[in-house]
Design an enzyme around this catalytic site. Structure first.
Site, mmCIF file in Angstrom:
data_model
loop_
_atom_site.group_PDB
_atom_site.id
_atom_site.type_symbol
_atom_site.label_atom_id
_atom_site.label_comp_id
_atom_site.label_asym_id
_atom_site.label_seq_id
_atom_site.Cartn_x
_atom_site.Cartn_y
_atom_site.Cartn_z
ATOM 1 N N LYS A 12 10.813 -7.801 20.058
ATOM 2 C CA LYS A 12 10.883 -9.085 20.767
ATOM 3 C C LYS A 12 9.980 -10.095 20.077
ATOM 4 O O LYS A 12 9.038 -9.754 19.361
ATOM 5 C CB LYS A 12 10.487 -8.936 22.238
ATOM 6 C CG LYS A 12 9.083 -8.380 22.509
ATOM 7 C CD LYS A 12 7.974 -9.410 22.523
ATOM 8 C CE LYS A 12 6.636 -8.796 22.897
ATOM 9 N NZ LYS A 12 5.494 -9.710 22.618
ATOM 10 N N ASP A 136 4.963 -4.474 28.860
ATOM 11 C CA ASP A 136 6.196 -4.963 28.232
ATOM 12 C C ASP A 136 7.389 -4.031 28.430
ATOM 13 O O ASP A 136 8.533 -4.429 28.180
ATOM 14 C CB ASP A 136 5.984 -5.170 26.728
ATOM 15 C CG ASP A 136 5.060 -6.330 26.414
ATOM 16 O OD1 ASP A 136 4.759 -7.115 27.336
ATOM 17 O OD2 ASP A 136 4.636 -6.445 25.249
#
Length: 287
Positions: A12, A136
């Site tokens: 990401k 995350d």
């Protein structure tokens, strides 16, 4: 089913990252947009009927802090499954880069083992397990690009325009703990609104961690300067040390500082494993 091969775990980028405060328990309040990209690790899973968990690239005893191992053990504990797994990983996402590689590996492990062990856990159940592994992990389980707030636990899916990004990882990595504990870190950014971001998705805001990272890791500045030499405006992702810039055309990738990893990446609309776990809310709504 005895195996699952070529399971993707994408990285990401944080399109922006603002620190808006700090709680009494020391956790930082943030706002960010997490965007999936096609820089991926690849995982392979072979069923073990003896209940053991093993990794192709790691000897026993397995390290306690390895996120893939922790994910498998956490899912086994939550489910009571008598089955085990042998895991192989083709590691491509750099460590200590701010790209979420370890968290993504953990999320893909939970999704894959949910299938391999035939657990049929809901997405919400997997997210509750993922929260134990790292802030995350729920994002990667959710499967969509997201507007993120709080300490990282509040996520709302967002639709982003497609884009190409030049990502540069310096030789040195950065420890998240060192960045967030630095007394010079700016912790008072004004609260942003999503409409402001939507007006300029790839240019909105900044990364509040970047100035601290540049002081601690000269490679961050070198990477940003190399992007600037290509006419690109870069910023750091997460707590670094990787930086990125949107590019609308092909870029000469030669001439990067020695040892730096440079890759042209595309954004992803959804995670490759989206739909591998069904939401409780979807199940109720479709009944």
């Amino acid at each position: 089913m005895k195996s699952l091969y070529d399971i993707c775990a994408p990285a990401k980028l944080n399109l922006f990252l603002h620190i808006t405060g700090r709680r009494s328990d020391g956790y930082h309040l943030l706002q960010s947009v997490f965007m999936l990209i096609d820089w991926c690790d690849t995982l392979h899973f072979d069923l073990r009927v003896d209940g053991q968990i093993s990794r192709e690239d790691l000897a026993t005893p397995l390290p306690f802090d390895d996120l893939v191992v922790r994910a498998a053990r956490a899912l086994k504990a939550a489910s009571g499954s008598p089955l085990g797994v042998h895991v192989g990983i083709e590691k491509c996402i750099p460590a200590q880069a701010g790209m979420g590689g370890g968290s993504s590996d953990a999320a893909s492990t939970l999704l894959a083992l949910n299938h391999l062990w035939r657990l049929n856990f809901s997405l919400e159940k997997l997210i509750s397990i993922g929260l134990q592994l790292g802030a995350d992990v729920p994002f990667f389980l959710g499967g969509h690009n997201a507007w993120v707030e709080g300490i990282g636990e509040k996520m709302d899916p967002v639709v982003l325009p497609s884009g190409r990004f030049l990502v540069v990882k310096p030789v040195e990595g950065l420890e998240t703990r060192l960045i967030f504990s630095d007394p010079a870190l700016k912790r008072d950014s004004e609260t942003a609104i999503i409409s402001g971001f939507a007006a300029n998705a790839f240019g909105f805001g900044r990364n509040d961690l970047q100035s601290v990272a540049q002081r601690l890791c000269p490679g961050v500045t070198q990477a940003l300067e190399w992007l600037a030499s290509r006419g690109l405006s870069g910023r750091m992702t997460g707590s670094g040390s990787a930086v990125f810039a949107q590019t609308l055309q092909d870029v000469d990738l030669r001439g990067a500082p020695s040892g730096f990893q440079v890759r042209l990446c595309k954004s992803l609309d959804v995670h490759p494993l989206v739909g591998w776990a069904v939401s409780d809310r979807l199940s109720v709504g479709s009944a």
